[in-house]
Design an enzyme around this catalytic site. Structure first.
Site, PDB file in Angstrom:
ATOM      1  N   SER A   1       0.867  -1.177   0.000  1.00 13.05           N
ATOM      2  CA  SER A   1       0.000   0.000   0.000  1.00 13.05           C
ATOM      3  C   SER A   1       0.904   1.227   0.000  1.00 13.05           C
ATOM      4  CB  SER A   1      -0.839  -0.021   1.274  1.00 13.05           C
ATOM      5  OG  SER A   1      -1.400   1.236   1.543  1.00 13.05           O
TER       6      SER A   1
ATOM      7  N   TYR B   1      -1.138  -0.926  10.762  1.00 16.04           N
ATOM      8  CA  TYR B   1      -1.379  -1.245   9.348  1.00 16.04           C
ATOM      9  C   TYR B   1      -0.144  -0.870   8.513  1.00 16.04           C
ATOM     10  CZ  TYR B   1      -3.585  -1.045   4.676  1.00 16.04           C
ATOM     11  OH  TYR B   1      -3.881  -1.234   3.345  1.00 16.04           O
TER      12      TYR B   1
HETATM   13  N1  LIG Z   1      -8.741   0.111  -0.354  1.00 18.52           N
HETATM   14  C1  LIG Z   1      -7.614   0.811  -0.250  1.00 18.52           C
HETATM   15  O1  LIG Z   1      -7.621   2.027  -0.060  1.00 18.52           O
HETATM   16  C2  LIG Z   1      -6.281   0.105  -0.394  1.00 18.52           C
HETATM   17  C3  LIG Z   1      -5.145   0.869  -0.742  1.00 18.52           C
HETATM   18  C4  LIG Z   1      -3.921   0.243  -0.822  1.00 18.52           C
HETATM   19  C5  LIG Z   1      -3.821  -1.130  -0.601  1.00 18.52           C
HETATM   20  N2  LIG Z   1      -4.944  -1.830  -0.262  1.00 18.52           N
HETATM   21  C6  LIG Z   1      -4.787  -3.261   0.007  1.00 18.52           C
HETATM   22  O2  LIG Z   1      -5.504  -3.990  -0.986  1.00 18.52           O
HETATM   23  C7  LIG Z   1      -6.001  -5.199  -0.440  1.00 18.52           C
HETATM   24  C8  LIG Z   1      -7.487  -5.326  -0.708  1.00 18.52           C
HETATM   25  O3  LIG Z   1      -8.149  -4.225  -0.124  1.00 18.52           O
HETATM   26  P1  LIG Z   1      -9.682  -3.902  -0.423  1.00 18.52           P
HETATM   27  O4  LIG Z   1      -9.810  -2.432  -0.359  1.00 18.52           O
HETATM   28  O5  LIG Z   1     -10.135  -4.617  -1.607  1.00 18.52           O
HETATM   29  O6  LIG Z   1     -10.361  -4.508   0.903  1.00 18.52           O
HETATM   30  P2  LIG Z   1     -11.849  -5.082   1.059  1.00 18.52           P
HETATM   31  O7  LIG Z   1     -12.152  -5.003   2.516  1.00 18.52           O
HETATM   32  O8  LIG Z   1     -12.767  -4.418   0.113  1.00 18.52           O
HETATM   33  O9  LIG Z   1     -11.693  -6.610   0.632  1.00 18.52           O
HETATM   34  C9  LIG Z   1     -10.820  -7.447   1.325  1.00 18.52           C
HETATM   35  C10 LIG Z   1     -11.299  -8.877   1.187  1.00 18.52           C
HETATM   36  O10 LIG Z   1     -10.370  -9.693   1.914  1.00 18.52           O
HETATM   37  C11 LIG Z   1     -11.113 -10.625   2.682  1.00 18.52           C
HETATM   38  N3  LIG Z   1     -10.371 -11.026   3.870  1.00 18.52           N
HETATM   39  C12 LIG Z   1     -10.073 -10.294   4.950  1.00 18.52           C
HETATM   40  N4  LIG Z   1      -9.433 -11.044   5.851  1.00 18.52           N
HETATM   41  C13 LIG Z   1      -9.318 -12.281   5.326  1.00 18.52           C
HETATM   42  C14 LIG Z   1      -8.769 -13.496   5.791  1.00 18.52           C
HETATM   43  N5  LIG Z   1      -8.208 -13.594   6.999  1.00 18.52           N
HETATM   44  N6  LIG Z   1      -8.817 -14.576   4.983  1.00 18.52           N
HETATM   45  C15 LIG Z   1      -9.406 -14.506   3.768  1.00 18.52           C
HETATM   46  N7  LIG Z   1      -9.957 -13.388   3.286  1.00 18.52           N
HETATM   47  C16 LIG Z   1      -9.922 -12.284   4.059  1.00 18.52           C
HETATM   48  C17 LIG Z   1     -12.387  -9.887   3.068  1.00 18.52           C
HETATM   49  O11 LIG Z   1     -13.420 -10.802   3.427  1.00 18.52           O
HETATM   50  C18 LIG Z   1     -12.678  -9.129   1.783  1.00 18.52           C
HETATM   51  O12 LIG Z   1     -13.478  -9.867   0.912  1.00 18.52           O
HETATM   52  C19 LIG Z   1      -5.646  -5.159   1.053  1.00 18.52           C
HETATM   53  O13 LIG Z   1      -4.464  -5.879   1.265  1.00 18.52           O
HETATM   54  C20 LIG Z   1      -5.397  -3.692   1.318  1.00 18.52           C
HETATM   55  O14 LIG Z   1      -4.548  -3.489   2.412  1.00 18.52           O
HETATM   56  C21 LIG Z   1      -6.168  -1.256  -0.185  1.00 18.52           C
END
Ligand SMILES: NC(=O)c1ccc[n+]([C@@H]2O[C@H](COP(=O)([O-])OP(=O)(O)OC[C@H]3O[C@@H](n4cnc5c(N)ncnc54)[C@H](O)[C@@H]3O)[C@@H](O)[C@H]2O)c1
Length: 318
Positions: free
Chosen positions: A194, A207
């Protein structure tokens, strides 16, 4: 020790020193040549982007496919003809993603309920999917969580969970699938870090620490694989800016028009492009990593001024 023996030892050690100095000079010159060569190569790649690797027919395992970026990645890879395998602990979300792929008549897809933070579940699910689908060609470690409040307001359980999902899960899946990749000397591992893995952000200390850890994990794994000169296993780490999936519940963006949140489907395209062009570390938007690298060269107070200029963070969710 006689004077003669001492002289022989001195001569030996001084010739060793001379040899080492010559080696340093020769290798430094070679290093400088290599640096200029690779700068030229990367400029060439900017002007003439590399052709994207084919993913049709490849087995792509994506974690966290029940929502957000993971779901968009699943749809995108399926649309490109890959066999998508989705893991999520949210069965309902996973089923919705699966239905969308089936409705679009994309390739066959397989979805499993799995808590990726649990090593035993990871190995059990890996065994079941290996039997049903086969070996994994591309592993995308995407699942992540982001509790968001001041460090001292995080509970110990919360901090534990952040590291289990955001860091340990990457290690468990790598442990499960890297041996097959090493046996065949092919495969690709993608990790979602991230922008919080590039610089510290208010209300996100655990985080951020977990996302820095992901970058460190991938960089060290690269060093291990790179020690085999014939290695063909690729690694890609992504550093995306805030994305509109609901994960960032209270984003605070100073320049909202110049730096809007990313759209998950657009980010998924960038992730796939980075993977298909074998890039090692990619910021989304691209300038994130470049600005961060240059800002790190500045004196500490200047770095703080840069961060204050952007003044972009996430408000506490408590
Ligand atoms: N959304 C943002 O702003 C952003 C920015 C940079 C990086 N990210 C990274 O991208 C990735 C996805 O983020 P997102 O925004 O799509 O999140 P989200 O919450 O929309 O989706 C995450 C998914 O991961 C699943 N999950 C969580 N814990 C789990 C576990 N222990 N086992 C299996 N599945 C699990 C959840 O059920 C969900 O379906 C993450 O690693 C996040 O840190 C997100």
């Amino acid at each position: 020790m006689s004077g003669e023996t001492k002289e022989v030892i001195n001569k030996k050690s001084s010739s060793k020193i001379v040899l080492e100095v010559l080696q340093i000079i020769a290798e430094s010159l070679l290093l400088i040549l290599k640096i200029f060569f690779y700068i030229g190569e990367s400029l060439y790649k900017i002007l003439v982007p590399p052709t994207l690797k084919e993913v049709k027919g490849k087995v792509v395992l994506i974690t966290g496919t029940g929502h957000g970026i993971g779901r968009e990645l699943a749809l995108l890879y399926a649309a490109e003809g890959a066999t998508v395998v989705g893991w999520d602990l949210n069965d309902k979300g996973n089923k919705e993603t699966q239905e969308e792929i089936v409705q679009n008549k994309y390739q066959k897809c397989y979805f499993y309920k799995c808590d990726v933070s649990d090593r035993e579940q990871v190995f059990r699910t890996a065994k079941a999917m290996r039997k049903e689908v086969g070996k994994v060609d591309i592993l995308i470690n995407n699942a992540g969580i982001m509790p968001c409040h001041a460090l001292l307001d995080h509970t110990p359980d919360e901090i534990d969970r952040i590291f289990k999902v955001n860091v340990y899960a990457h290690i468990w899946t790598i442990e499960a699938f890297l041996p097959d990749m090493m046996k065949n000397n092919e495969g690709h591992i993608v990790a979602l870090s991230s922008c919080a893995g590039l610089f510290g952000i208010r209300n996100l200390a655990p985080y951020c620490a977990s996302k820095f850890a992901v970058a460190g994990l991938m960089e060290s794994l690269f060093e291990e694989l790179h020690s085999n000169p014939n290695n063909r296993i690729q690694l890609t780490t992504l550093f995306p800016y805030m994305t509109n999936t609901g994960l960032c519940r209270k984003p605070k963006i100073k320049f909202e028009n110049a730096m809007p949140m990313l759209v998950p489907s657009e980010l998924a395209k960038e992730i796939m492009k980075a993977q298909r062009s074998d890039q090692f570390e990619v910021g989304v938007p691209n300038y994130l990593t470049t600005v961060n690298n240059y800002a790190r060269l500045l004196p500490r107070n200047a770095q703080i001024a840069v961060q204050d200029f952007f003044n972009t963070y996430v408000e506490a969710d408590l």
